[in-house]
Design a protein around this motif. Structure first.
Motif, PDB file in Angstrom:
ATOM      1  N   ARG A   1       1.269  -1.432  -0.508  1.00 55.78           N
ATOM      2  CA  ARG A   1      -0.169  -0.181   0.027  1.00 55.78           C
ATOM      3  C   ARG A   1       1.120   1.445  -0.086  1.00 55.78           C
ATOM      4  N   PRO A   2       0.677   2.167  -1.488  1.00 57.39           N
ATOM      5  CA  PRO A   2       1.569   3.535  -0.876  1.00 57.39           C
ATOM      6  C   PRO A   2       1.448   4.276   0.926  1.00 57.39           C
ATOM      7  N   PRO A   3       2.773   4.444   0.609  1.00 56.49           N
ATOM      8  CA  PRO A   3       2.598   5.225   2.197  1.00 56.49           C
ATOM      9  C   PRO A   3       1.383   6.695   2.605  1.00 56.49           C
ATOM     10  N   LEU A   4       1.534   7.391   0.920  1.00 55.11           N
ATOM     11  CA  LEU A   4       0.339   8.291   0.609  1.00 55.11           C
ATOM     12  C   LEU A   4      -0.802   7.940   1.169  1.00 55.11           C
TER      13      LEU A   4
ATOM     14  N   GLY B   1       3.589   0.018  -8.179  1.00 57.53           N
ATOM     15  CA  GLY B   1       3.276   1.087  -7.557  1.00 57.53           C
ATOM     16  C   GLY B   1       3.914   2.300  -7.615  1.00 57.53           C
ATOM     17  N   SER B   2       2.987   3.345  -7.830  1.00 56.85           N
ATOM     18  CA  SER B   2       3.989   5.030  -7.727  1.00 56.85           C
ATOM     19  C   SER B   2       3.620   5.472  -6.008  1.00 56.85           C
ATOM     20  N   TYR B   3       4.014   6.663  -5.689  1.00 55.89           N
ATOM     21  CA  TYR B   3       3.414   7.552  -4.626  1.00 55.89           C
ATOM     22  C   TYR B   3       4.291   6.395  -3.522  1.00 55.89           C
TER      23      TYR B   3
ATOM     24  N   ASN C   1       5.689   1.829 -11.431  1.00 55.42           N
ATOM     25  CA  ASN C   1       4.697   2.114 -12.129  1.00 55.42           C
ATOM     26  C   ASN C   1       3.048   2.808 -11.642  1.00 55.42           C
ATOM     27  N   HIS C   2       2.865   4.234 -12.886  1.00 55.28           N
ATOM     28  CA  HIS C   2       2.113   5.167 -12.061  1.00 55.28           C
ATOM     29  C   HIS C   2       0.552   4.290 -12.653  1.00 55.28           C
ATOM     30  N   TYR C   3       0.580   4.185 -13.644  1.00 51.31           N
ATOM     31  CA  TYR C   3      -0.530   3.967 -14.188  1.00 51.31           C
ATOM     32  C   TYR C   3      -0.423   2.297 -14.754  1.00 51.31           C
TER      33      TYR C   3
ATOM     34  N   ILE D   1       7.200   2.248 -17.764  1.00 52.93           N
ATOM     35  CA  ILE D   1       7.910   3.462 -17.006  1.00 52.93           C
ATOM     36  C   ILE D   1       7.676   3.816 -15.808  1.00 52.93           C
ATOM     37  N   ASP D   2       9.014   4.748 -15.652  1.00 58.20           N
ATOM     38  CA  ASP D   2       8.549   4.966 -13.760  1.00 58.20           C
ATOM     39  C   ASP D   2       8.789   6.142 -13.801  1.00 58.20           C
ATOM     40  N   GLY D   3       8.080   5.924 -12.563  1.00 54.69           N
ATOM     41  CA  GLY D   3       7.446   7.683 -11.898  1.00 54.69           C
ATOM     42  C   GLY D   3       6.212   8.113 -11.728  1.00 54.69           C
TER      43      GLY D   3
END
Length: 416
Positions: free
Chosen positions: A246-249, A269-271, A297-299, A312-314
């Motif tokens: 789970r993202p910390p944000l 995942g990102s964030y 990967n953001h999406y 894609i990173d970021g």
């Protein structure tokens, strides 16, 4: 084995491969890994880029097109209706459509169409709308077989950007990350009737599409929920294991689909979530490596080829710095082999040993999937700006949708 029997096996395998190459029936293709298995693509493009076979004005949405037997399913929003439309994949001519009211309003002012990609299986089409309406139609004529309002039935929540899970058909079950209450995070529906077969787990939904895979002889359904990677038995919903992810944000989403390579599972995942490679041993996950600065990967889901991941990173939010980069990463070590900084948002599809990359700006790039360096072979600005939906590729034709148009590009070898 007799020569005749061996020949029969070869013919059957060739027919199976041809069926896969002519169909793109669900999110990320036949195996949900973004791989096109056809051998019918041209070795080079014309100077102006691949020809546009046809184009069509469409409504809102990020739902990707899907194709089976030269029939394309488009899921979009026209005015105040979510619309499921069948088109002739070769001409764009409408074959049938079904529409129903929607009141979805995006809290952030983004697109208000459906997000989830349809799934075609065994003559049925399953769609999942932005407000949680699950529909099953006949592929032949568009007649509705059944529908389930998952908000009313299971308490499915809107989330940040609506309800997104792309349906997955496994056997006679339609699997969804509903994100409902009372042990209804993940739900299986009877494909023929819509009846609930089982429900499992307690968590909110993510924006990731599930996948299924056989690992060490066992069948797994793999879901990234809001808080974890959840591995279940697709037959009865029994949870085999979970892995926290789970993202910390708090204001964040997880969107990439888990990728299975042998006994390995790659999640990203990102964030601040980063990427993790797991190995399944004795039915349980063991961490091989994890990192936040390798391939987040953001999406868009990363693609695997011959020991390497491409993706894609970021963060891909407009104006977010640093901008996202295109990367090649060694699967088993997490070592970054090369990167192209400030590449921007994009989706990747693998065809043979080449990547077909569609950037958010509308550029189509063909590049060799090589760990040595980024090796673009051809580039063409044939699509408009604002492309976020995934493409589909079937029978040598490449389908991509922009903010308001659907394009069919002809990538086939010239006719002899």
């Amino acid at each position: 084995m007799t020569a005749r029997f061996a020949s029969l096996i070869i013919v059957c395998l060739a027919m199976a491969n041809q069926a896969w190459s002519t169909n793109w029936p669900q999110f990320l293709g036949p195996a949900r890994n973004g791989v096109y298995s056809g051998s019918d693509l041209a070795d080079a493009w014309p100077g102006e880029g691949p020809p546009i076979l046809w184009q069509k004005s469409i409504g809102q949405g990020f739902s990707a097109p899907v194709v089976t037997d030269h029939k394309l399913i488009l899921f979009h929003r026209l005015a105040d209706k979510e619309t499921i439309e069948a088109l002739d994949a070769n001409t764009g001519k409408q074959l049938w459509y079904l529409a129903y009211p929607t009141h979805y309003s995006d809290d952030f002012g983004f697109d208000e169409g459906p997000r989830a990609t349809p799934c075609i299986a065994d003559g049925f089409v399953c769609t999942f709308g932005a407000e949680g309406m699950l529909n099953c139609l006949n592929l032949s004529d568009g007649k509705k077989q059944w529908s389930v309002d998952t908000r009313k039935e299971f308490g499915a929540r809107k989330g940040f950007f609506g309800i997104v899970c792309s349906p997955l058909v496994e056997g006679n079950a339609v699997l969804l990350n509903v994100g409902g209450t009372d042990n209804a995070s993940i739900v299986a529906f009877d494909k023929s009737t819509g009846k609930t077969l089982w429900k499992s787990y307690n968590d909110e939904a993510s924006y990731s599409a599930p996948t299924v895979a056989t690992i060490n002889g066992n069948r797994y359904a793999l879901f990234l929920t809001r808080s974890a990677l959840v591995a279940l038995n697709p037959v009865d919903g029994k949870v085999y294991f979970t892995y926290p992810f789970r993202p910390p944000l708090g204001a964040s989403v997880t969107a990439a689909t888990p990728q299975v390579i042998g006994d390995l599972i790659f999640i990203s995942g990102s964030y601040g979530n980063g990427a993790v490679l797991l190995r399944i041993k004795d039915g349980k996950p063991e961490k091989v490596w994890a990192a936040q600065d390798v391939l987040s990967n953001h999406y868009a889901t990363s693609i695997y080829h011959d020991g390497f991941l491409y993706g894609i990173d970021g963060r891909t939010d407009p104006g977010f710095q640093p901008g996202p980069s295109l990367r090649c990463v060694e699967l088993k070590t997490g070592k970054v082999r090369w990167k192209q900084d400030d590449f921007g948002a994009a989706t990747l599809t693998l065809a043979g040993d080449q990547l077909l990359i569609v950037t958010e700006r509308g550029e189509l790039i063909r590049a060799k999937a090589s760990p040595d360096s980024f090796q673009p072979i051809a580039r063409a600005e044939v699509l408009p700006n604002h492309i976020r939906s995934y493409p589909a590729i079937a029978d040598g034709l490449f389908y991509a949708r922009s903010k308001d148009k659907l394009f069919c590009l002809d990538l086939r070898k010239p006719a002899k």
